[in-house]
Write a protein that holds these residues in place. Structure first.
Motif, PDB file in Angstrom:
ATOM      1  N   GLY A  17      25.321   8.699 -13.567  1.00 32.93           N
ATOM      2  CA  GLY A  17      24.760   8.482 -14.871  1.00 32.93           C
ATOM      3  C   GLY A  17      24.628   9.950 -15.501  1.00 32.93           C
ATOM      4  N   LEU A  18      25.444  10.951 -15.018  1.00 33.30           N
ATOM      5  CA  LEU A  18      25.414  12.208 -15.465  1.00 33.30           C
ATOM      6  C   LEU A  18      26.724  12.461 -15.963  1.00 33.30           C
ATOM      7  CD1 LEU A  18      23.265  13.976 -12.862  1.00 33.30           C
ATOM      8  CD2 LEU A  18      22.458  13.518 -15.043  1.00 33.30           C
ATOM      9  N   PRO A  19      27.080  13.320 -16.962  1.00 30.01           N
ATOM     10  CA  PRO A  19      28.443  13.760 -17.437  1.00 30.01           C
ATOM     11  C   PRO A  19      28.908  14.947 -16.300  1.00 30.01           C
ATOM     12  CG  PRO A  19      26.827  14.800 -18.877  1.00 30.01           C
ATOM     13  CD  PRO A  19      26.019  13.669 -18.046  1.00 30.01           C
ATOM     14  N   VAL A  20      29.985  14.640 -15.803  1.00 25.51           N
ATOM     15  CA  VAL A  20      30.352  15.845 -14.662  1.00 25.51           C
ATOM     16  C   VAL A  20      31.861  16.372 -14.970  1.00 25.51           C
ATOM     17  CG1 VAL A  20      30.641  16.208 -12.259  1.00 25.51           C
ATOM     18  CG2 VAL A  20      28.585  14.606 -12.960  1.00 25.51           C
ATOM     19  N   ALA A  21      31.883  17.604 -15.018  1.00 24.65           N
ATOM     20  CA  ALA A  21      33.323  18.213 -15.246  1.00 24.65           C
ATOM     21  C   ALA A  21      34.253  17.406 -14.153  1.00 24.65           C
ATOM     22  CB  ALA A  21      33.269  19.704 -14.945  1.00 24.65           C
ATOM     23  N   PRO A  22      35.477  17.274 -14.398  1.00 23.60           N
ATOM     24  CA  PRO A  22      36.527  16.762 -13.463  1.00 23.60           C
ATOM     25  C   PRO A  22      36.576  17.685 -12.227  1.00 23.60           C
ATOM     26  CG  PRO A  22      37.349  16.727 -15.710  1.00 23.60           C
ATOM     27  CD  PRO A  22      36.236  17.462 -15.735  1.00 23.60           C
ATOM     28  N   VAL A  23      36.854  17.308 -11.218  1.00 25.26           N
ATOM     29  CA  VAL A  23      37.104  18.271  -9.895  1.00 25.26           C
ATOM     30  C   VAL A  23      38.071  19.587 -10.217  1.00 25.26           C
ATOM     31  CG1 VAL A  23      38.034  18.243  -7.727  1.00 25.26           C
ATOM     32  CG2 VAL A  23      36.701  16.403  -8.388  1.00 25.26           C
ATOM     33  N   PRO A  24      39.114  19.349 -10.846  1.00 26.12           N
ATOM     34  CA  PRO A  24      39.814  20.867 -10.914  1.00 26.12           C
ATOM     35  C   PRO A  24      38.864  21.953 -11.742  1.00 26.12           C
ATOM     36  CG  PRO A  24      41.173  19.156 -11.411  1.00 26.12           C
ATOM     37  CD  PRO A  24      39.947  18.541 -11.429  1.00 26.12           C
ATOM     38  N   ARG A  25      38.331  21.472 -13.020  1.00 24.90           N
ATOM     39  CA  ARG A  25      37.556  22.312 -13.687  1.00 24.90           C
ATOM     40  C   ARG A  25      36.435  22.871 -13.086  1.00 24.90           C
ATOM     41  NH1 ARG A  25      37.158  25.480 -18.615  1.00 24.90           N
ATOM     42  NH2 ARG A  25      35.116  26.750 -17.939  1.00 24.90           N
ATOM     43  N   ALA A  26      35.616  21.923 -12.270  1.00 27.15           N
ATOM     44  CA  ALA A  26      34.545  22.096 -11.459  1.00 27.15           C
ATOM     45  C   ALA A  26      34.923  23.246 -10.292  1.00 27.15           C
ATOM     46  CB  ALA A  26      33.748  20.910 -10.796  1.00 27.15           C
ATOM     47  N   LEU A  27      35.948  23.047  -9.660  1.00 27.13           N
ATOM     48  CA  LEU A  27      36.381  23.888  -8.594  1.00 27.13           C
ATOM     49  C   LEU A  27      36.731  25.283  -9.236  1.00 27.13           C
ATOM     50  CD1 LEU A  27      39.139  21.963  -6.569  1.00 27.13           C
ATOM     51  CD2 LEU A  27      37.053  22.925  -5.649  1.00 27.13           C
ATOM     52  N   ALA A  28      37.239  25.373 -10.401  1.00 24.78           N
ATOM     53  CA  ALA A  28      37.679  26.843 -10.981  1.00 24.78           C
ATOM     54  C   ALA A  28      36.216  27.448 -11.222  1.00 24.78           C
ATOM     55  CB  ALA A  28      38.505  26.602 -12.171  1.00 24.78           C
ATOM     56  N   ASP A  29      35.216  26.718 -11.742  1.00 28.37           N
ATOM     57  CA  ASP A  29      33.989  27.416 -11.995  1.00 28.37           C
ATOM     58  C   ASP A  29      33.286  27.699 -10.659  1.00 28.37           C
ATOM     59  OD1 ASP A  29      34.375  27.221 -14.824  1.00 28.37           O
ATOM     60  OD2 ASP A  29      33.662  25.009 -14.831  1.00 28.37           O
ATOM     61  N   ALA A  30      33.313  27.088  -9.655  1.00 25.07           N
ATOM     62  CA  ALA A  30      32.561  27.306  -8.398  1.00 25.07           C
ATOM     63  C   ALA A  30      33.504  28.439  -7.779  1.00 25.07           C
ATOM     64  CB  ALA A  30      32.950  26.312  -7.495  1.00 25.07           C
ATOM     65  N   VAL A  31      34.699  28.504  -7.809  1.00 16.87           N
ATOM     66  CA  VAL A  31      35.391  29.703  -7.451  1.00 16.87           C
ATOM     67  C   VAL A  31      35.266  31.084  -8.015  1.00 16.87           C
ATOM     68  CG1 VAL A  31      37.963  30.430  -6.597  1.00 16.87           C
ATOM     69  CG2 VAL A  31      37.199  28.153  -6.155  1.00 16.87           C
ATOM     70  N   ALA A  32      34.796  30.791  -9.220  1.00 16.38           N
ATOM     71  CA  ALA A  32      34.766  32.095  -9.851  1.00 16.38           C
ATOM     72  C   ALA A  32      33.558  32.971  -9.515  1.00 16.38           C
ATOM     73  CB  ALA A  32      34.398  31.738 -11.403  1.00 16.38           C
ATOM     74  N   ASP A  33      32.600  32.198  -8.849  1.00 13.54           N
ATOM     75  CA  ASP A  33      31.578  33.030  -8.502  1.00 13.54           C
ATOM     76  C   ASP A  33      31.373  33.112  -6.828  1.00 13.54           C
ATOM     77  OD1 ASP A  33      29.100  34.022  -9.230  1.00 13.54           O
ATOM     78  OD2 ASP A  33      27.871  32.568  -8.432  1.00 13.54           O
ATOM     79  N   LEU A  34      32.463  32.895  -6.099  1.00 19.74           N
ATOM     80  CA  LEU A  34      32.350  32.934  -4.739  1.00 19.74           C
ATOM     81  C   LEU A  34      33.145  33.986  -4.131  1.00 19.74           C
ATOM     82  CD1 LEU A  34      33.037  29.126  -3.598  1.00 19.74           C
ATOM     83  CD2 LEU A  34      30.807  30.383  -3.676  1.00 19.74           C
ATOM     84  N   THR A  35      32.830  34.721  -3.294  1.00 14.38           N
ATOM     85  CA  THR A  35      33.538  35.816  -2.660  1.00 14.38           C
ATOM     86  C   THR A  35      33.948  35.465  -1.165  1.00 14.38           C
ATOM     87  OG1 THR A  35      31.425  36.907  -2.023  1.00 14.38           O
ATOM     88  CG2 THR A  35      32.548  37.605  -4.189  1.00 14.38           C
ATOM     89  N   ASP A  36      33.272  34.329  -0.500  1.00 10.81           N
ATOM     90  CA  ASP A  36      33.590  33.880   0.756  1.00 10.81           C
ATOM     91  C   ASP A  36      34.980  33.394   0.739  1.00 10.81           C
ATOM     92  OD1 ASP A  36      33.842  32.636   3.353  1.00 10.81           O
ATOM     93  OD2 ASP A  36      31.659  32.579   3.298  1.00 10.81           O
ATOM     94  N   ALA A  37      35.914  34.119   1.426  1.00 10.25           N
ATOM     95  CA  ALA A  37      37.252  33.317   1.369  1.00 10.25           C
ATOM     96  C   ALA A  37      37.225  32.063   2.290  1.00 10.25           C
ATOM     97  CB  ALA A  37      38.342  34.363   2.221  1.00 10.25           C
TER      98      ALA A  37
END
Length: 348
Positions: free
Chosen positions: A161-181
């Motif tokens: 019931g929630l609007p959620v970004a498609p997986v590729p965009r959600a991944l990019a936004d998550a990876v932008a803040d991760l430093t753990d390889a």
């Protein structure tokens, strides 16, 4: 009005429970609850609490993960103004449902959790919820909400019931803040292995986000491409078996006798002179050059009478039966063509 007074004579049974518990100040006003009433109920020890500016939880105690998500979206969304008059139907004129989240969607790690990534953390363990909004929206990150801006919103997917970004965009936004390889590699690998998306779509988003200059992201992308090819090859083997196609020779190089190398193909049917190529290229900086080379090799083989079938991992995943029909048609049509040039088949 005291703390025990019902919210409104207008029932809210037409909306999910969480949308009855999490409301904006505008929605409360549409139910006749004034700002003073709201403030009184949100005092220490009161029955309500303010989760975010203008967003309230109509119960005491810690908010659940679902409540935090709805609160974050309601804070970030561009909501239509509620009607001042009492609607003819219960709930008419109230911004409940998908409309209330206009121009906002969950992204980043919270979105991946909603997409059921096993390596994404539980919602309650996240310090914040990333919400994607148009670039020109005048919003600031606050509390548990981090505002992520974009020039063009993707089409959201509805999850729980929630609007959620498609997986590729959600991944990019998550990876932008991760430093753990290792964390980055796990997320990208699961995206492909779990069938959420193709490597090309992920790399396209990472490129647009300018993340491919980070060494740990580049390393993870290399693993992603390898994972994507492995998954696509497994689907190709399955397609040949399940749809009763003749067995080809797998992963071979084609050469003219005593002549030049024609190129490698993923499957080849020598008797019918039909070759199949899996296109697992990703949109990197050398895309134009790589595509030109692929087109040149394909044209050369076709001039020699070899039919080349071009298949992408996405087509294998989403329309396997159709791709099997394409291969079968090419094999059947070989009898109507002139004989192909003799080529040497060498294992890769």
């Amino acid at each position: 009005m005291n703390h025990d007074t019902p919210l409104s004579p207008r029932p809210l049974r037409h909306v999910p429970d969480v949308q009855q518990r999490v409301l904006t100040s505008a929605q409360l006003r549409s139910h006749g609850v004034t700002a003073a009433d709201t403030n009184a109920r949100c005092r220490p020890g009161g029955p309500w609490q303010q989760l975010l500016p203008g967003v309230f939880l109509l119960r005491p105690g810690p908010a659940t993960g679902e409540e935090r998500l709805h609160a974050a979206l309601m804070y970030a969304a561009r909501c239509p103004a509620p009607h001042a008059s009492v609607p003819a139907q219960p709930g008419a004129g109230e911004p409940h449902g998908p409309r209330q989240y206009a121009e906002a969607m969950v992204t980043g790690l919270a979105a991946l959790t909603l997409h059921r990534f096993s390596c994404a953390p539980p919602l309650l363990s996240l310090d914040r919820v990333d919400v994607l909004v148009p670039r020109l929206r005048r919003l600031r990150s606050t509390g548990c909400v981090r505002i992520v801006r974009t020039a063009g919103l993707p089409e959201p997917e509805q999850v729980a019931g929630l609007p959620v970004a498609p997986v590729p965009r959600a991944l990019a936004d998550a990876v932008a803040d991760l430093t753990d390889a290792d964390a980055v590699r796990r997320l990208l690998t699961e995206a492909v292995r779990g069938g959420h998306c193709d490597p090309a779509a992920v790399v396209r988003e990472l490129t647009q986000a300018r993340l491919l200059g980070r060494p740990h992201v580049v390393d993870a992308v290399d693993s992603l491409v390898a994972e994507g090819r492995s998954v696509a090859e497994e689907r190709l083997y399955l397609l040949v078996r399940e749809y009763g196609l003749p067995d080809p020779v797998w992963n071979v190089d084609l050469r003219l006798p005593g002549g030049p190398h024609l190129g490698g193909v993923d499957a080849y049917w020598p008797d019918q002179a039909v070759a199949l190529e899996l296109d697992t290229r990703t949109p990197r900086q050398d895309e134009d050059a790589a595509w030109s080379e692929c087109a040149r090799r394909r044209e050369h083989m076709e001039r020699l009478g070899i039919t080349v079938v071009h298949v992408t991992p996405r087509k294998l995943r989403e329309s396997a039966e159709q791709q099997a029909a394409v291969v079968r048609t090419a094999l059947t049509a070989s009898g109507d063509r002139d004989p192909a040039a003799y080529v040497v088949v060498v294992p890769r």
